[in-house]
Scaffold this motif. Structure first.
Motif, PDB file in Angstrom:
ATOM      1  N   THR A 145       9.265  -0.699   4.494  1.00 20.19           N
ATOM      2  CA  THR A 145      10.679  -0.580   4.870  1.00 20.19           C
ATOM      3  C   THR A 145      11.484  -0.219   3.633  1.00 20.19           C
ATOM      4  N   SER A 146      12.352   0.767   3.784  1.00 22.86           N
ATOM      5  CA  SER A 146      13.174   1.214   2.652  1.00 22.86           C
ATOM      6  C   SER A 146      14.284   0.211   2.373  1.00 22.86           C
TER       7      SER A 146
ATOM      8  N   THR B 248      25.347   1.468   7.152  1.00 23.19           N
ATOM      9  CA  THR B 248      24.080   1.172   6.489  1.00 23.19           C
ATOM     10  C   THR B 248      22.926   1.602   7.382  1.00 23.19           C
ATOM     11  N   ILE B 249      21.944   2.272   6.770  1.00 28.19           N
ATOM     12  CA  ILE B 249      20.745   2.648   7.514  1.00 28.19           C
ATOM     13  C   ILE B 249      19.516   2.240   6.707  1.00 28.19           C
ATOM     14  N   THR B 250      18.452   1.916   7.404  1.00 25.02           N
ATOM     15  CA  THR B 250      17.152   1.623   6.811  1.00 25.02           C
ATOM     16  C   THR B 250      16.089   2.391   7.586  1.00 25.02           C
ATOM     17  N   ALA B 251      15.002   2.714   6.885  1.00 22.34           N
ATOM     18  CA  ALA B 251      13.895   3.449   7.501  1.00 22.34           C
ATOM     19  C   ALA B 251      12.624   2.621   7.365  1.00 22.34           C
ATOM     20  N   THR B 252      11.843   2.603   8.419  1.00 19.35           N
ATOM     21  CA  THR B 252      10.554   1.907   8.429  1.00 19.35           C
ATOM     22  C   THR B 252       9.462   2.921   8.752  1.00 19.35           C
ATOM     23  N   VAL B 253       8.357   2.864   7.980  1.00 25.94           N
ATOM     24  CA  VAL B 253       7.262   3.807   8.181  1.00 25.94           C
ATOM     25  C   VAL B 253       5.943   3.041   8.212  1.00 25.94           C
ATOM     26  N   ASN B 254       5.082   3.446   9.107  1.00 26.61           N
ATOM     27  CA  ASN B 254       3.760   2.835   9.264  1.00 26.61           C
ATOM     28  C   ASN B 254       2.721   3.788   8.670  1.00 26.61           C
ATOM     29  N   VAL B 255       2.093   3.339   7.559  1.00 29.18           N
ATOM     30  CA  VAL B 255       1.091   4.157   6.872  1.00 29.18           C
ATOM     31  C   VAL B 255      -0.260   3.461   6.999  1.00 29.18           C
ATOM     32  N   GLY B 256      -1.056   3.936   7.923  1.00 25.32           N
ATOM     33  CA  GLY B 256      -2.386   3.385   8.097  1.00 25.32           C
ATOM     34  C   GLY B 256      -2.395   1.901   8.401  1.00 25.32           C
TER      35      GLY B 256
ATOM     36  N   ALA C  16       0.823  -1.207   0.000  1.00 25.03           N
ATOM     37  CA  ALA C  16       0.000   0.000   0.000  1.00 25.03           C
ATOM     38  C   ALA C  16       0.852   1.250   0.000  1.00 25.03           C
ATOM     39  N   ALA C  17       2.102   1.181   0.459  1.00 28.59           N
ATOM     40  CA  ALA C  17       2.993   2.340   0.492  1.00 28.59           C
ATOM     41  C   ALA C  17       4.424   1.881   0.299  1.00 28.59           C
ATOM     42  N   THR C  18       5.261   2.794  -0.150  1.00 30.48           N
ATOM     43  CA  THR C  18       6.689   2.519  -0.312  1.00 30.48           C
ATOM     44  C   THR C  18       7.481   3.617   0.387  1.00 30.48           C
ATOM     45  N   ALA C  19       8.675   3.277   0.846  1.00 28.01           N
ATOM     46  CA  ALA C  19       9.574   4.234   1.510  1.00 28.01           C
ATOM     47  C   ALA C  19      10.940   4.141   0.853  1.00 28.01           C
ATOM     48  N   VAL C  20      11.504   5.281   0.487  1.00 28.75           N
ATOM     49  CA  VAL C  20      12.807   5.331  -0.175  1.00 28.75           C
ATOM     50  C   VAL C  20      13.648   6.413   0.493  1.00 28.75           C
ATOM     51  N   ILE C  21      14.862   6.039   0.930  1.00 31.11           N
ATOM     52  CA  ILE C  21      15.811   7.029   1.458  1.00 31.11           C
ATOM     53  C   ILE C  21      16.504   7.665   0.259  1.00 31.11           C
ATOM     54  N   THR C  22      16.215   8.922   0.006  1.00 32.14           N
ATOM     55  CA  THR C  22      16.758   9.586  -1.182  1.00 32.14           C
ATOM     56  C   THR C  22      18.147  10.162  -0.959  1.00 32.14           C
TER      57      THR C  22
END
Length: 715
Positions: free
Chosen positions: A318-319, A305-313, A40-46
């Motif tokens: 996870t990036s 190395t880093i990763t980001a996780t986001v909760n959308v609804g 349902a959603a995507t996360a990207v570390i730009t």
């Protein structure tokens, strides 16, 4: 027999299956699992910004399935992991960073098809892109914020433009050759390089829009490779199929569609300029990014190395892992204006050392970071002689305090400061030696005060009585007194200008050592040799400091010392005397100097000769008449002057170069001739002795010279 139409459909199906399988296999390795499935959603570390390390800023693009940005998320919806360890997010904001875009227009012969109004498909594409740059109703592009490049088969027509009007003019001027074959993959690579270039601002979203008539079905491997490169660079590719939506074009559209989906982009059919309006809305929504700020705990150089996780609804995205590199070095610590000596003094006799000032010494500390990544210091320690004497963990961490109250004796101490930074890296200053000098007068007993008063009174009365008697004698016998005063004055001057005979070393007068000192004069009453007994013999004017005493004002209280370094090897050292210590007219350095048999040694006006017994008492080379026995006389007794100040010995003149005659060994047992004093001067006086000159040999004088012409002969 299979109908041709069915054969064509079957072939298309097989190619579609092969494309999906090949693309999935290649991209699964190059792309993170989060991109391999639709969510349902995507996360990207730009972008990752480490310019203020250890503070790290990560820019995150959060999009829904159609590519539109998800706005309005709060801090609890995000989580950052650095090297697989959670990091505490200290800041969250939404920032308008801009877009870095590249438009690829593959104007092949398909783009030359015209409508009823004689407009080609290329005209429609150009109008759509012009609407993005300077739309009639509203421009999607934001001047001075977005960065746009245009690529065609004829070459790039514009690169890195930030003005919409400039893009419109370039598109209006563009004329295509409508080639049958174009290098679409080459154009895609150019666009990848353009949006990978250093962006004008951090966090700019990088995206590519491709207008194409399709990609050959046999190029699925190349498609997968380009998709993997785009994902590795955080680039999203959107594809637009220019041409009819029919069965013949469907197969060519599969690879074009796969390229978009594999990079997180969208695929659309192009019929007229309004076909891209939804795509433009999705693009400009990405102009704003989430900026996450956290404090890194990385304490070693290299890739992180880093990763980001986001909760959308309720849906978690996870990036893909993002990598950054950093070089970290320990801090460099230095102590500013460190004194070489600290004096703690008081006039109070027997004072308690803890009450003497200064009791505290503040040392200013400077901490630098050679990696150009300044960070807070969390701990400062002061080490004295290897032990921690002060520690600070709260700001300001720019100084330490040295407690001196426990030092009651003069001594040198090693001082060092240790600093620990936020990352736990430790830096140490160089060890510096600081002399802490403690001056406390000796305590006076309760009987000493009255006794001193009594002695002072007796002394004053005695002086007054002597003055009265002296005045009477002078009055009665003035000529005799004047003569006596002149004689006594001359004798006193002679005592101060001629070398004194030293007191013998305490011990048995019959003790014999490996070496001894003898007075370097010939016309004085004989004096027993000064035996060098012991490993460390001190010479000076003060009997409390020296073992061999010379009561001469040109000799310091503690003047020099002679040590036996090894068996039969003697060294002489100066102890910081006023007049200096000289051997054979050369000043002894601070490091000391070895002594050889027959060396002349000067302590101020006192001149001695160093003798080795094994050479002085060697068997005679030939028979000679026995020497007259030496009558040893008792050494003269001298009163030590109570005034401890030293008169510096400075030669009045500098003599010409003179010859120093070596020791001449006599053949009779026990007799020695010491003829190394420079001729031309009274052997008892050293005022004219300039130890700094270098003796130069002179021509030998004839033995038949008339008497009295030898400059060394006394008149």
């Amino acid at each position: 027999m299979i109908h041709p139409r069915r054969l064509t459909a079957l072939t298309a199906l097989l190619r579609r299956i092969a494309l999906v399988c090949t693309s999935a296999a290649l991209v699964w390795v190059a792309v993170a699992p989060a991109q391999s499935a639709q969510t349902a959603a995507t996360a990207v570390i730009t972008t990752i910004d480490t310019s203020t390390f250890p503070e790290v800023r990560a820019y995150l693009a959060v999009s829904e399935f159609e590519g539109n940005r998800v706005p309005g998320l709060s801090l609890p919806a995000f989580q950052i992991n650095e090297n697989n360890s959670p990091a505490a997010i200290t800041g969250l904001s939404e920032e308008e960073t801009g877009l870095q875009l590249a438009f690829v227009i593959e104007s092949s012969n398909v783009f030359s098809k015209r409508d009823r109004e004689a407009l080609t498909r290329l005209d429609y594409v150009k109008t759509a892109v012009i609407n993005f740059a300077v739309g009639e109703t509203r421009p999607f592009m934001k001047d001075a914020l977005d960065d746009v490049s245009l690529y065609t088969p004829e070459g790039p027509i514009l690169e890195h433009s930030t003005v919409g009007g400039e893009i419109r003019n370039a598109l209006i001027s563009y004329q295509s050759d409508f080639l049958f074959e174009t290098d679409l993959f080459g154009l895609i690579r150019q666009s990848l390089s353009a949006v990978t270039a250093e962006p004008p601002r951090l966090g700019m979203r990088r995206e590519i829009v491709i207008f194409s008539s399709g990609i050959d079905a046999s190029a699925d491997a190349e498609v997968a490779t380009l998709a993997a490169q785009a994902v590795a660079r955080n680039i999203v590719i959107h594809t637009v199929l220019v041409g009819p939506e029919n069965s013949e074009g469907a197969l060519a559209a599969e690879n074009l569609k796969g390229l978009a989906l594999l990079t997180g982009g969208s695929f659309r059919y192009f019929e007229d300029p309004n076909s891209t309006t939804a795509l433009w809305d999705a693009l400009v929504s990405q102009r704003t990014q989430y900026r996450l700020v956290y404090r890194s705990r990385v304490a070693q150089s290299g890739q992180q190395t880093i990763t980001a996780t986001v909760n959308v609804g309720g849906s978690v995205a996870t990036s893909t892992p993002a990598v950054y590199s950093v070089t970290i070095q320990p801090p460099v610590v230095s102590i500013l204006e460190l004194p070489a000596e600290i004096v703690r003094a008081t006039d109070e006799a027997g004072a308690d050392p803890t009450t003497i000032e200064p009791r505290l010494q503040t040392l200013t500390v400077q901490v630098n970071f050679p990696d150009n990544l300044p960070r807070p210091v969390t701990k400062l320690q002061l080490l004295v002689d290897g032990a921690v004497v002060d520690e600070r963990t709260s700001p300001p961490l720019d100084s330490v305090t040295w407690d001196l109250s426990g030092y009651g004796e003069t001594a040198a101490h090693g001082v060092q400061v240790v600093a620990v930074d936020e990352l736990g890296l430790e830096g140490r200053s160089d060890i510096a030696n600081v002399l802490v000098r403690v001056n406390i007068p000796a305590p006076v007993t309760r009987f000493a005060g009255p006794a001193l008063l009594v002695l002072a009174g007796v002394g004053v009365l005695g002086v007054a009585l002597i003055a009265v008697v002296f005045a009477i004698v002078v009055y009665v016998r003035r000529p005799t007194v004047i003569t006596t005063v002149v004689r006594d004055t001359s004798q006193r001057v002679k005592e101060f200008t001629e070398p004194f005979m030293p007191t013998p070393l305490r011990g048995s007068p019959h003790t014999r050592s490996k070496a001894y000192l003898e007075m370097a004069v010939t016309d004085q009453p004989p004096h027993p040799p000064i035996e060098l007994i012991g490993d460390n013999l001190r010479m000076g004017r003060d009997g409390t400091l020296a073992q061999i005493i010379f009561p001469d004002r040109s000799v310091s209280r503690l003047h020099a010392r002679i040590t036996e370094e090894t068996d039969g090897v003697f060294f002489i050292y100066d102890e910081g005397s006023t007049s200096g210590t000289w051997v054979n007219y050369n000043q002894v350095p601070m490091a000391g100097q070895p002594l050889q048999h027959g060396d002349l040694v000067n302590l101020g006006r006192v001149q001695l000769r160093f003798m080795m017994r094994k050479f002085a008492e060697a068997p005679p080379l030939a028979t000679a008449p026995p020497a007259a026995p030496v009558v040893e006389s008792a050494p003269p007794v001298f009163s030590i002057v109570e005034d401890h100040s030293t008169e510096p010995f400075e030669p009045a003149i500098t003599p010409q170069a003179q010859e120093v005659r070596p020791i001449q060994e006599q053949t009779d047992q026990g007799a020695r001739a010491s003829e190394a004093t420079p001729p031309g001067d009274d052997v008892y006086r050293t005022e004219a002795f300039d130890p700094a000159f270098n003796p130069m040999p002179q021509e030998s004088e004839s033995d038949d010279k008339p008497a009295g012409t030898d400059p060394g002969e006394k008149k």
